[in-house]
Scaffold this active site. Structure first.
Site, short mmCIF file in Angstrom:
data_model
loop_
_atom_site.label_atom_id
_atom_site.label_comp_id
_atom_site.label_asym_id
_atom_site.label_seq_id
_atom_site.Cartn_x
_atom_site.Cartn_y
_atom_site.Cartn_z
N SER A 68 0.93 -1.31 -0.11
CA SER A 68 0.05 -0.25 0.10
C SER A 68 0.95 1.24 0.13
CB SER A 68 -0.72 -0.12 1.29
OG SER A 68 -1.73 0.71 1.04
N ASP A 69 0.39 2.25 -0.46
CA ASP A 69 1.17 3.64 -0.53
C ASP A 69 0.10 4.65 -0.75
OD1 ASP A 69 4.16 4.23 -0.79
OD2 ASP A 69 2.89 5.82 -1.94
N GLN A 70 0.52 5.81 -0.01
CA GLN A 70 -0.57 6.98 0.06
C GLN A 70 0.17 8.30 -0.37
OE1 GLN A 70 -2.32 8.32 3.80
NE2 GLN A 70 -4.26 7.79 2.99
#
Length: 192
Positions: A68-70
């Protein structure tokens, strides 16, 4: 069921994944998280989420690997992790009174078959009007230097919000559980 691996060192993501009640292990992928010239924010987070899973595939050849990355986005401006007080103050003052969209890229790789699902879950926050004193109080208390856009939504960051909207509130913290459950179901993982 293949064992689950969270490709992250984030305590926030670890706490979110634990909500599903499934056993998992964590390992931190070593990838270059730089933004490529001309790369849209949506493509950036999807690429990084995917790269995080593949970075650990050789070490975990029979796992379901979650990446995941944001980023936070104001207009076309991408806000990553500020790392310093000064950068965080600048990010928050720029966000004052605006809409900030959090884009969370999510990938689930079956390292045994090579099948990889990738998506992005948006979440929009309307910010309160912030003055420098309020921003500095928040930063001294929360120290959100490892959070996209300087927003620690699972803490006092919520006090900076006027309104939120999106399909999955957990995406705001960095791991969209509703979408992840959909992906796990494709891999035959039943939750609960």
């Amino acid at each position: 069921m293949l064992p689950l691996l969270l490709a992250s060192s984030s305590v926030y993501r670890r706490e979110l994944l634990a909500r599903l009640g499934l056993p998992f292990v964590c390992d931190s992928p070593d990838i270059d998280e730089s933004h490529r010239a001309g790369e849209a924010a949506l493509e950036l987070v999807k690429r990084l989420a995917r790269e995080k899973t593949f970075a650990l595939a050789d070490r975990y050849p029979a796992h379901l690997i979650i990446g995941s990355d944001q980023v936070a986005v104001i207009g076309e401006r991408i806000l990553g992790k500020p790392h310093t007080f000064e950068n965080a103050r600048e990010q928050l003052l720029a966000a004052s009174g605006t809409k900030v969209t959090f884009l969370t890229g999510l990938a689930l790789l079956n390292s045994q078959t090579g099948a990889c699902q990738v998506d992005c879950v948006p979440f929009t926050v309307t910010m309160r009007t912030l003055d420098q004193a309020r921003v500095e109080r928040y930063l001294r208390t929360e120290q959100p230097y490892d959070c996209a856009g300087s927003f620690k939504a699972e803490g006092l960051g919520v006090s900076l919000f006027q309104r939120t909207e999106g399909p999955d509130a957990t995406s705001l913290v960095g791991l969209p559980l509703i979408r992840l459950v959909d992906m796990l179901l494709v891999e035959g993982v039943e939750v609960p």
